[in-house]
Scaffold this motif. Structure first.
Motif, PDB file in Angstrom:
ATOM      1  N   ARG A 238       0.809  -1.219   0.000  1.00 46.41           N
ATOM      2  CA  ARG A 238       0.000   0.000   0.000  1.00 46.41           C
ATOM      3  C   ARG A 238       0.845   1.273   0.000  1.00 46.41           C
ATOM      4  NH1 ARG A 238      -5.248  -1.259   0.555  1.00 46.41           N
ATOM      5  NH2 ARG A 238      -5.654  -3.321   1.388  1.00 46.41           N
TER       6      ARG A 238
ATOM      7  N   ASN B  31     -15.242   6.917  -8.595  1.00 45.04           N
ATOM      8  CA  ASN B  31     -14.028   6.111  -8.507  1.00 45.04           C
ATOM      9  C   ASN B  31     -13.807   5.690  -7.067  1.00 45.04           C
ATOM     10  OD1 ASN B  31     -12.769   6.143 -11.164  1.00 45.04           O
ATOM     11  ND2 ASN B  31     -12.657   8.374 -10.851  1.00 45.04           N
ATOM     12  N   ILE B  32     -13.417   4.451  -6.870  1.00 42.60           N
ATOM     13  CA  ILE B  32     -13.000   4.008  -5.533  1.00 42.60           C
ATOM     14  C   ILE B  32     -11.477   4.111  -5.488  1.00 42.60           C
ATOM     15  CG2 ILE B  32     -12.917   2.045  -3.955  1.00 42.60           C
ATOM     16  CD1 ILE B  32     -15.619   1.153  -5.071  1.00 42.60           C
ATOM     17  N   ASP B  33     -10.998   5.134  -4.802  1.00 44.89           N
ATOM     18  CA  ASP B  33      -9.541   5.337  -4.759  1.00 44.89           C
ATOM     19  C   ASP B  33      -8.865   4.344  -3.824  1.00 44.89           C
ATOM     20  OD1 ASP B  33      -9.958   7.378  -6.506  1.00 44.89           O
ATOM     21  OD2 ASP B  33      -9.834   8.968  -5.000  1.00 44.89           O
ATOM     22  N   SER B  34      -9.549   4.026  -2.726  1.00 48.95           N
ATOM     23  CA  SER B  34      -9.043   2.961  -1.851  1.00 48.95           C
ATOM     24  C   SER B  34     -10.217   2.444  -1.047  1.00 48.95           C
ATOM     25  CB  SER B  34      -7.922   3.465  -0.944  1.00 48.95           C
ATOM     26  OG  SER B  34      -8.454   4.258   0.078  1.00 48.95           O
ATOM     27  N   ASN B  35     -10.119   1.211  -0.617  1.00 48.21           N
ATOM     28  CA  ASN B  35     -11.236   0.589   0.077  1.00 48.21           C
ATOM     29  C   ASN B  35     -10.703  -0.416   1.079  1.00 48.21           C
ATOM     30  OD1 ASN B  35     -13.925  -0.029   0.620  1.00 48.21           O
ATOM     31  ND2 ASN B  35     -13.847  -1.822  -0.709  1.00 48.21           N
TER      32      ASN B  35
ATOM     33  N   LYS C  15     -14.014   0.889 -13.314  1.00 47.11           N
ATOM     34  CA  LYS C  15     -15.072   1.375 -12.435  1.00 47.11           C
ATOM     35  C   LYS C  15     -16.127   0.287 -12.265  1.00 47.11           C
ATOM     36  CE  LYS C  15     -15.268   6.150 -12.871  1.00 47.11           C
ATOM     37  NZ  LYS C  15     -15.882   7.383 -13.389  1.00 47.11           N
ATOM     38  N   GLU C  37      -8.959  -5.778  -0.824  1.00 46.09           N
ATOM     39  CA  GLU C  37      -8.780  -5.267  -2.181  1.00 46.09           C
ATOM     40  C   GLU C  37      -7.584  -4.350  -2.232  1.00 46.09           C
ATOM     41  OE1 GLU C  37     -13.463  -4.573  -1.821  1.00 46.09           O
ATOM     42  OE2 GLU C  37     -12.333  -3.015  -2.881  1.00 46.09           O
ATOM     43  N   VAL C  39      -5.758  -1.547  -5.282  1.00 45.49           N
ATOM     44  CA  VAL C  39      -5.584  -1.074  -6.651  1.00 45.49           C
ATOM     45  C   VAL C  39      -4.180  -0.490  -6.793  1.00 45.49           C
ATOM     46  CG1 VAL C  39      -6.345   0.571  -8.397  1.00 45.49           C
ATOM     47  CG2 VAL C  39      -8.036  -0.596  -6.959  1.00 45.49           C
ATOM     48  N   LYS C  41      -2.333   1.886  -8.538  1.00 47.18           N
ATOM     49  CA  LYS C  41      -2.696   3.052  -9.365  1.00 47.18           C
ATOM     50  C   LYS C  41      -1.753   3.203 -10.555  1.00 47.18           C
ATOM     51  CE  LYS C  41      -6.115   4.644  -6.962  1.00 47.18           C
ATOM     52  NZ  LYS C  41      -5.865   5.158  -5.609  1.00 47.18           N
TER      53      LYS C  41
END
Lengths: 278, 278, 278, 278
Positions: A238, B31-35, C15, C37, C39, C41
């Motif tokens: 992260r 947008n899901i930038d972080s979750n 998305k 989860e 992402v 980037k």
């Protein structure tokens, strides 16, 4: 009147050294407040740091020790007192700020003679603490010229150590040679991993799970000088490199301060490219 | 115009929560930038921290989320902006100084409204940074009177959190009750070891080989509130308690700053007497 | 009848992914036991590991997920069950022994198919645990021949992962290419420091104050594969390289077992030359 | 013929001790292979561990040292050789297994005389290594009776230390008194946090962010004996207590082995309720 001194001995190892040295202490009726020794078997070198107290003359003790020690011995008998440091910085405030706060609280064990920086950024912070700040810009100068100006400023001051508190320029061999075993740097990686520029970016690219910082004496080999202190923190996927940098700052400042504390209390011996820490 | 928000949800766990919540994001083309999610199986509680961006109204999103969440849900949709903090301190400068340096560098992620202390000692340091400093002496006052004066001063300010940066007085239940989940303390031990006064002396007496520090929310049970962050450093028989204290300060300040960073970025959920850290 | 499955998704970010995936879970009335989860980037890649339970068919769920995921998606729906591993070793017993003890206690989460070694040294230990041991000597063979024999032995077994538990020979590119993302190595240094032979000796020569170990997937670049886990321990000038080696063994075995535990529970995604750990 | 010995001295501090002791070494023309000293200022006690080599008689050296040391001195001149240990265990195999693996590799520095357990569970593991295993069940016995049987079994063996490798029963004062400074325990918490039963459950309930393990000498005060070694690992809200237990096992075994290594090499002095580690 009670005197206290740090006795620092670094010499070729020989039988009877501890006996002969402790005899000198005993004959002068000195207390041994603390005593640390180490023998590097490979290099056959003996290292000793003893704190003694009693009624004695520092010079006389020094002379007596020289008489029993091997010819190559490097002996120092030092009254404990604050060392003097000159700080070099660039733009980042965390390592410098940590030193300023410790100093203001009387916890640094050194007097800060001045801060020299190649940018103006830190002037406000430094001057808040009434420490002289000198801006020596590098713009338009070749490296040698810039360093000459820095050295000129350094040499206007009395100092024991030059501390690079995130000074982000590479030093030339002649600069380094001018201050042997006197320049302490904090490198923002767990050396020897990520030598050179932007170690956090390198760490991010490599996908390491731990990052760190290294305080070391500066020698002519970039990031290769004797290591004084290191520490690490965990990171994970992260963290982008900016977040590694942010997290790493806490390690940098703590490791630099830990190294400074050791050096300022004469607890560090340089042994080739390594250190002995007592 | 692009908006960004932190969505913080804390509710009874139920099937379909992630689906219903992500549907709301999807319908608004966010947008899901972080979750990050977590379910406490034992307590059947669901926790979620999502950073979303897109074209949306924070209030409308908040309302939509409330419609799908369980009745007990604690939902916050927050635009990321600097929190406000009031600092309480006593005499020691390391934790406070660290916060001041971060703040001066723009790295704290908060605005410091003022520093309130029960001694004058830190005024000079605080005022160097142009932060208001209030001395509220405790001499001659019963605890309740002193606290009433402190609270009066606190309440003159707008704030999100009260940070005890080595504030060395025990707070009464009524003080604590006035600011639920808003008071953050740094305790100078690895809790629950060495609760109470002078933990370094306790650690020295016990002969531990590791010491630490703990940042936690303050509740009515002394040193028993939800823990946000902890860290440790090794010690050995050469450390007397003053040396443990000196070494421990580096851990204290780093742990407090780490906890503050988490709290100020809405990364901490309180779950009974524990925390969820995202 | 209640089924449980690990859903592992690795695909281009888009998305609505979380919405579409959670909708599939919701329509089948599945419980989400845990959900992680991430992402990336920079690379615009989405990673997800969800444990679901309920009444469902694994194959049907797999098909449904493929319908909503991007074309490049790598999707696995896996019933949790013990993986199979083949161990390679040389002479040192600490990493191998640790795995054998965990396995005997039923704590490994894998079945050990066999141990293959280029020396006889470890036969006695391995056979104490009734695990097949195969000695494939390298003497008199060119590297390719030796590896061919090792591969022949490996391929006689059914396995998910090949674990190099201090297998002290360098693998050829063709060996590595035969088992992509399946070979896990423990390197006895804090990579990328001290790549190559005898890292403890390198660490000693360099005078570092911390040593470590790194578990990683093996790729064609020596010691450059994706890192799964790392840990460190402090050392000092009193450690010669043999003592660093002795102390380092504890880190090696713990780091390898930690990495194995992650890999065996499908908690590791390979993302280019890095890993995502859930 | 070259002899080697560990000289261990523990006495009231007095001026000239180092001189008088090193004189004895010097007169016998001994090499000092390593030397560690410490003075506990508070208790005015001197501790020394010196490894000497040369041509000398151990008994003669012992007598000579006694002549110069204070009357209360506890002096040991010991030829380095493997100690003997008796292991006590219950059901868990990780700490015991780690010791067995080290022993099988010749890395323990001790001979294991036997394993005594209050359950049958570990017999198979122990007997794989051809170590005698004795099952002394506690069912139907009062604590004193059970301990009497354990002691009977212990006393059939020659031993230097009794190692509690996760022996999960509390010992009575009379048992402890029978083996002063000889019983070493691994406690599954970072003492003094979580004294008593099920520390992982306690840690989970308290919501700590770090857990640890402590190796200590056993005295009559439960979990209060002199600490030899401690270490910790980070945990987070995702760990339930079983997962803390699983993660903690790695710390337990490593800390116990580290403590054993120190004790078996005569590197530990007990100083009241603390230890000096050389």
């Amino acid at each position: 009147m009670e005197t206290k001194a740090r006795v620092l001995i670094d010499c070729h190892d020989a039988k009877g050294l501890v006996y002969k040295i402790s005899k000198i202490f005993y004959e002068r009726d000195l207390n041994i407040d603390s005593n640390r020794e180490f023998v590097d078997k490979e290099k056959e070198r003996f290292f000793m740091r003893t704190v003694v107290s009693g009624t004695f003359e520092i010079d006389e003790l020094d002379v007596a020790l020289r008489e029993v020690a091997p010819i190559d011995a490097h002996i120092r008998v030092i009254a404990p007192k604050d060392k003097k440091v000159v700080l070099l910085a660039t733009k980042e405030s965390h390592a410098l700020g940590d030193i300023l706060i410790r100093n203001a609280a009387g916890e640094l064990g050194a007097s800060i003679e001045c801060v020299i920086a190649n940018h103006e950024t830190l002037r406000e912070l430094v001057e808040r603490f009434n420490i002289p700040f000198f801006h020596v810009p590098a713009e338009g100068l070749v490296r040698e010229e810039h360093e000459a100006r820095i050295m000129e400023k350094i040499d206007e001051h009395d100092f024991d150590f030059i501390v690079l508190a995130k000074y982000m320029r590479i030093l030339t061999p002649s600069f380094v040679a001018a201050y042997p075993k006197q320049i302490i740097n904090i490198h923002h990686s767990f050396l020897p991993a990520f030598i050179g520029a932007n170690p956090y970016k390198q760490a991010y690219e490599r996908g390491v799970k731990i990052i760190g910082a290294t305080a070391h004496f500066v020698t002519n080999d970039l990031d290769e000088g004797p290591i004084i202190a290191q520490d690490v923190i965990p990171v994970n996927h992260r963290f982008d490199w900016k977040e590694m940098q942010r997290a790493g700052r806490d390690v940098e400042k703590v490791v630099l301060s830990r190294a400074l504390n050791l050096v300022l209390h004469d607890r560090v011996f340089v042994n080739g490219n390594k250190t002995i820490i007592f």
